[in-house]
Write a protein that holds these residues in place. Structure first.
Motif, PDB file in Angstrom:
ATOM      1  N   UNK A  25      -1.448   1.281  -6.726  1.00 44.61           N
ATOM      2  CA  UNK A  25      -1.412   2.741  -6.899  1.00 44.61           C
ATOM      3  C   UNK A  25      -0.347   3.352  -5.984  1.00 44.61           C
ATOM      4  N   UNK A  26      -0.278   2.897  -4.743  1.00 45.99           N
ATOM      5  CA  UNK A  26       0.749   3.394  -3.824  1.00 45.99           C
ATOM      6  C   UNK A  26       2.153   3.109  -4.338  1.00 45.99           C
ATOM      7  N   UNK A  27       2.355   1.906  -4.854  1.00 50.56           N
ATOM      8  CA  UNK A  27       3.655   1.544  -5.417  1.00 50.56           C
ATOM      9  C   UNK A  27       3.981   2.418  -6.630  1.00 50.56           C
ATOM     10  N   UNK A  28       2.982   2.660  -7.489  1.00 50.48           N
ATOM     11  CA  UNK A  28       3.190   3.479  -8.681  1.00 50.48           C
ATOM     12  C   UNK A  28       3.535   4.914  -8.306  1.00 50.48           C
ATOM     13  N   UNK A  29       2.882   5.445  -7.291  1.00 49.09           N
ATOM     14  CA  UNK A  29       3.188   6.809  -6.840  1.00 49.09           C
ATOM     15  C   UNK A  29       4.617   6.887  -6.322  1.00 49.09           C
ATOM     16  N   UNK A  30       5.024   5.915  -5.510  1.00 53.90           N
ATOM     17  CA  UNK A  30       6.398   5.898  -4.982  1.00 53.90           C
ATOM     18  C   UNK A  30       7.405   5.759  -6.121  1.00 53.90           C
ATOM     19  N   UNK A  31       7.108   4.907  -7.110  1.00 53.77           N
ATOM     20  CA  UNK A  31       8.002   4.732  -8.253  1.00 53.77           C
ATOM     21  C   UNK A  31       8.120   6.029  -9.057  1.00 53.77           C
ATOM     22  N   UNK A  45       7.074   9.899   3.351  1.00 55.68           N
ATOM     23  CA  UNK A  45       5.963  10.689   3.888  1.00 55.68           C
ATOM     24  C   UNK A  45       4.737  10.563   2.985  1.00 55.68           C
ATOM     25  N   UNK A  46       4.939  10.680   1.671  1.00 55.65           N
ATOM     26  CA  UNK A  46       3.822  10.547   0.731  1.00 55.65           C
ATOM     27  C   UNK A  46       3.218   9.147   0.814  1.00 55.65           C
ATOM     28  N   UNK A  47       4.064   8.123   0.883  1.00 55.26           N
ATOM     29  CA  UNK A  47       3.570   6.739   0.989  1.00 55.26           C
ATOM     30  C   UNK A  47       2.773   6.536   2.271  1.00 55.26           C
ATOM     31  N   UNK A  48       3.270   7.056   3.373  1.00 53.44           N
ATOM     32  CA  UNK A  48       2.578   6.934   4.657  1.00 53.44           C
ATOM     33  C   UNK A  48       1.204   7.598   4.587  1.00 53.44           C
ATOM     34  N   UNK A  49       1.148   8.806   4.049  1.00 49.92           N
ATOM     35  CA  UNK A  49      -0.123   9.521   3.947  1.00 49.92           C
ATOM     36  C   UNK A  49      -1.093   8.813   2.996  1.00 49.92           C
ATOM     37  N   UNK A  50      -0.576   8.306   1.874  1.00 46.73           N
ATOM     38  CA  UNK A  50      -1.438   7.590   0.934  1.00 46.73           C
ATOM     39  C   UNK A  50      -1.998   6.322   1.563  1.00 46.73           C
ATOM     40  N   UNK A 120      12.600   4.450   6.841  1.00 49.49           N
ATOM     41  CA  UNK A 120      11.544   3.585   6.313  1.00 49.49           C
ATOM     42  C   UNK A 120      10.931   2.739   7.423  1.00 49.49           C
ATOM     43  N   UNK A 121      11.772   2.163   8.277  1.00 45.94           N
ATOM     44  CA  UNK A 121      11.259   1.351   9.380  1.00 45.94           C
ATOM     45  C   UNK A 121      10.490   2.199  10.375  1.00 45.94           C
ATOM     46  N   UNK A 122      10.909   3.439  10.580  1.00 46.16           N
ATOM     47  CA  UNK A 122      10.176   4.325  11.475  1.00 46.16           C
ATOM     48  C   UNK A 122       8.776   4.595  10.925  1.00 46.16           C
ATOM     49  N   UNK A 123       8.679   4.842   9.622  1.00 44.85           N
ATOM     50  CA  UNK A 123       7.371   5.071   9.003  1.00 44.85           C
ATOM     51  C   UNK A 123       6.458   3.863   9.121  1.00 44.85           C
TER      52      UNK A 123
END
Length: 160
Positions: A25-31, A45-50, A120-123
Motif C-alpha cells: 500500500x505504501x509503495x502504491x501510494x508513492x507510485x 513526507x507522505x511515505x514517512x508519515x504512512x 530520501x536518506x534523511x527520511x
C-alpha cells in the motif's frame, strides 16, 4: 450489553501478511503520487508519515504469544516481550547508521548521488532513528518493570 472483542493479530503468519500489505500500500501510494507529478519531497513526507502510521497501528494490534489480548498496550510497549524489543531496536539502530552514512556521503559528494537524493536518506535516517528509540525504550521499560516471558515460547508453524 457486551463489549465487542478488541481486534488483535496474534499469529505470526498474519503479522507477516500485515507487513507485506502495508509495504505494498505504501509503495502504491508513492507510485500514485509520482504519476500525479508530486515533488519527491512531498512523496518522501507522505511515505514517512504512512510508514510511521502503519507501525503505530501494528504495535497496537499485534500481540505476542502469552500476552494478554483484550487490554490495550501501554503507550511505550512496542512488542510482547523484551528480547524482541531489544533485537528490533538494535536492527533499526544498524539501519539508522547505514542510512546516516549514505546521507552524509551524498551531502559531501563522497558517493554518487541517487535518484531521490539526500532527502530520501534523511527520511530513512529519521524513521529508523525514531523506531530505534521506541524499541529500545520499550525494552528498557519492560526490564525496569520486570516484564518477562512466562516460559520459553516458540511460534507454532502450521502447514495446513
Amino acid at each position: 450489553m457486551a463489549k465487542a472483542p478488541a481486534f488483535r493479530i496474534v499469529r505470526w503468519e498474519l503479522k507477516v501478511l500485515y507487513i507485506v500489505v502495508a509495504w505494498i500500500v505504501g509503495y502504491a501510494i508513492a507510485d500514485l503520487l509520482r504519476r500525479l507529478n508530486t515533488a519527491e519531497v512531498g512523496i518522501g513526507i507522505v511515505s514517512l508519515l504512512f510508514d510511521l502510521a502503519a507501525f503505530a497501528f501494528a504495535v497496537r494490534i499485534f500481540r505476542g504469544q502469552g500476552e494478554p489480548i483484550d487490554p490495550p498496550r501501554a503507550w511505550w510497549r512496542m512488542t510482547g516481550w523484551r528480547p524482541l524489543s531489544r533485537r528490533l531496536g538494535i536492527l533499526f539502530g544498524a539501519a539508522t547508521a547505514i542510512a546516516l552514512v549514505c546521507f552524509v556521503g551524498e551531502m559531501t559528494g563522497a558517493v554518487e548521488p541517487t535518484a531521490n537524493g539526500a532527502f530520501s536518506w534523511l527520511g530513512i535516517t529519521l524513521q529508523c532513528g525514531v523506531l530505534t528509540l521506541l524499541y529500545l525504550n520499550s525494552a528498557a521499560h519492560m526490564t525496569r518493570l520486570g516484564i518477562v516471558k512466562p516460559e520459553r515460547l516458540r511460534p507454532i508453524i502450521r502447514l495446513t
